[in-house]
Design an enzyme around this catalytic site. Structure first.
Site, PDB file in Angstrom:
ATOM      1  N   SER A 103       0.809  -1.213   0.000  1.00 21.86           N
ATOM      2  CA  SER A 103       0.000   0.000   0.000  1.00 21.86           C
ATOM      3  C   SER A 103       0.847   1.270   0.000  1.00 21.86           C
ATOM      4  CB  SER A 103      -0.903  -0.013   1.237  1.00 21.86           C
ATOM      5  OG  SER A 103      -1.399   1.267   1.532  1.00 21.86           O
TER       6      SER A 103
ATOM      7  N   LEU B 173      -0.306   4.265   0.769  1.00 21.39           N
ATOM      8  CA  LEU B 173      -0.647   4.989   1.997  1.00 21.39           C
ATOM      9  C   LEU B 173       0.129   4.435   3.184  1.00 21.39           C
ATOM     10  CD1 LEU B 173      -2.314   6.864   3.812  1.00 21.39           C
ATOM     11  CD2 LEU B 173      -4.132   5.123   3.801  1.00 21.39           C
TER      12      LEU B 173
ATOM     13  N   ASN C  64      -3.922  11.314  -2.186  1.00 23.55           N
ATOM     14  CA  ASN C  64      -4.587  10.088  -1.756  1.00 23.55           C
ATOM     15  C   ASN C  64      -6.065  10.131  -2.123  1.00 23.55           C
ATOM     16  OD1 ASN C  64      -6.250   8.565   0.505  1.00 23.55           O
ATOM     17  ND2 ASN C  64      -4.248   7.586   0.355  1.00 23.55           N
TER      18      ASN C  64
END
Length: 535
Positions: free
Chosen positions: A42, A44, A118
């Site tokens: 990921s 993030l 994001n």
């Protein structure tokens, strides 16, 4: 089977599979042990673990550094969150090439402009990339791909920014025509309404990934009614759980000014070692680094249990099913030392090792440790380790001693010392220069004074005071053997012996270790400590 092929088989399977988020090597290993079939690397989570925003604030080379550790830590195929490809078609091609070289199985790129924000923070319609330009990026990536099984997944952000299902369908068609191996359709609604609308309107057969971070309450069986749903990504739950756990532990320790109330609720140090594959290293060490050949060893196990008041020799105390003496012998064997002697005294009949040389100190009640050592030194024909029978140590210290001998060929005697005075009736040694790092075993420094029962030396030294641990290497065995023939050897203490060695001009060198690396067993607390810290 290659990881790219593993992932391709999952992608083409008729059933769905789950990808769990990981953001470093440790979390990748944990995901694998949990039973997942693939990993979602990921963006993030990786950026959060590095302490920066998920706004392309790290470069693709920094991403690759993390991915290399993740890929090495496990056997699972990894699908990488490749953001927008870190630039135009050329940057995306470079990213793909490096991912292939690293052993990554697949990459997912999203159709937003670079630098991206994001998805859960994005609100701008103009954040979307031109679909023609993004299709060209996919074609370029597939053109430079060398592994036919490497997968490129196109991530649709139309629903995220509010561009609608029709826009998502148009883009999906173009991306598949450009060569994308699968689609990822993303939404930040609390229910999958727009995902279901897309699936109902989009008729093309292709594997599709979904990320139900926001619509987590919907049962998986409802999400997978469409047979094209291939992968379900749990996108950021490991890093989020880490944050919660660390916040709670930090707050608790700060409030209590102690770690006592959290120790039982967190992973043990032994569990960390297991996840790091420490046992694998130890096995390899046995096979490839038998560096102790040419050395002997003696375990000085003649004394009684003293403060512990056990009715057995202290060296036979058991920790996690194995005696201290057994562990010492194993550690010596691992570095190639098989010529091992044991000097026994108190309840000597209980110390039985037919394969080793046994020496008896029948005067154990009235003599000191140097007399016990002299019984062995009289027969020594090579440099040797000398270990107190109640000392428990991390095995790397033996190699550090050998390394010290390599660095200080003129060392007559090497002592392992600790900074803290935690040993009952221990004695201190003054070092002749400062050591840089207390916790880095291997700093060799000459001993210039021994106290408290020794006269002041002519040179007072300018370094720190340390304490002998009970582990040493006698390199100049002939010279030290002569010292051990002293008339008063039966009453000579170890500190007195070292004073004489200094007076005779012998070169004594010390390795400074942390007290967590070596423990002199003198109490129940010592036994509990080694049971927690050592394998």
């Amino acid at each position: 089977m290659s990881k790219t092929k593993k992932f391709r088989e999952l992608l083409n399977s008729k059933s769905h599979f789950f990808l769990m988020e990981a953001h470093n090597g440790l979390s990748a290993k944990i995901v694998e042990e949990a039973g997942f079939e693939a990993i979602w690397a990921s963006g993030l989570s990786i950026t959060a673990s590095l302490g920066v925003r998920d706004n392309n604030e790290i470069s693709y080379t920094q991403l690759l550094d993390v991915l290399e550790y993740m890929n090495d830590a496990c056997d699972l195929p990894i699908l990488v969150d490749g953001d927008t490809g870190y630039g135009n078609f050329n940057n995306a091609c470079r990213l793909l090439t490096k991912l292939e070289q690293t052993g990554i199985a697949a990459v997912c790129i999203e159709d937003k402009k670079f630098p991206k924000t994001n998805s859960f923070l994005e609100t701008k319609l103009d954040a979307l990339a031109d679909p023609v330009e993004f299709s060209g990026k996919i074609r370029a990536m597939k053109a430079v791909q060398t592994d036919p099984d490497f997968s490129v997944i196109a991530r649709l952000e139309s629903l995220i920014v509010g561009a609608g299902v029709a826009d998502a369908i148009k883009r999906a068609e173009m991306y598949l025509d450009a060569g994308a191996d699968a689609l990822l359709v993303h939404s930040k609604l609390a229910n999958p309404k727009d995902i279901f609308e897309f699936l109902g309107a989009f008729k093309r057969e292709t594997p599709i990934f979904i990320v139900p971070t926001k619509y987590y309450s919907i049962p998986v069986k409802q999400l997978t009614k469409d047979p094209r749903i291939s992968g379900i990504i749990w996108a950021n739950h490991n890093v989020r759980s880490c944050v919660t756990a660390m916040q709670q532990v930090c707050a608790k320790i700060y409030k209590d000014n102690s770690i006592a109330n959290v120790e039982g609720a967190i992973a043990s140090v032994s569990e960390i070692f297991r996840l790091q594959k420490n046992e694998e290293y130890l096995e390899m060490e046995k096979e490839y680094m038998p560096s102790g050949s040419g050395f002997g060893a003696v375990v000085l196990a003649a004394g009684a249990s003293e403060t512990l008041d056990y009715s057995k020799p202290k060296s036979l105390l058991t920790i996690k099913g194995k005696t201290i003496l057994d562990r010492q012998i194993e550690a010596l064997n691992e570095i190639g030392i098989s010529d091992i002697s044991i000097v026994r005294g108190y309840k000597k009949e209980e110390i039985e090792y037919p394969e080793l040389t046994i020496i008896d100190n029948d005067k154990w009640e009235t003599t000191k440790v140097m007399y016990t050592l002299s019984l062995y030194s009289a027969k020594a024909k090579q440099p040797y380790f000398a270990l107190y029978g109640d000392v428990f140590f991390k095995r790397y210290l033996l190699r550090d001693i050998l390394g010290c001998i390599d660095d200080h060929a003129d060392a007559d005697l090497v002592l392992v010392c600790v900074k803290e005075n935690y040993i009952n009736n221990g004695f201190s040694l003054k070092l002749n220069n400062d050591f840089d790092d207390l916790f880095h075993a291997g700093n060799g420094v000459e001993v210039v004074a021994v106290c408290p029962d020794c006269p002041e030396p002519s040179s007072s030294g300018n370094g720190d005071t340390v304490y002998f641990s009970g582990l040493m290497m006698i390199n100049n065995y002939s010279a030290i053997g002569e010292l051990l023939k002293a008339e008063d050897i039966e009453s000579l203490s170890c500190s007195g012996f070292l004073c004489r060695a200094i007076e005779q001009g012998l070169n004594i060198v010390s390795i400074v270790s942390s007290r967590d690396s070596i423990v002199d067993i003198n109490s129940i607390n010592d036994l509990l400590k080694v049971g927690e810290v050592y394998e």
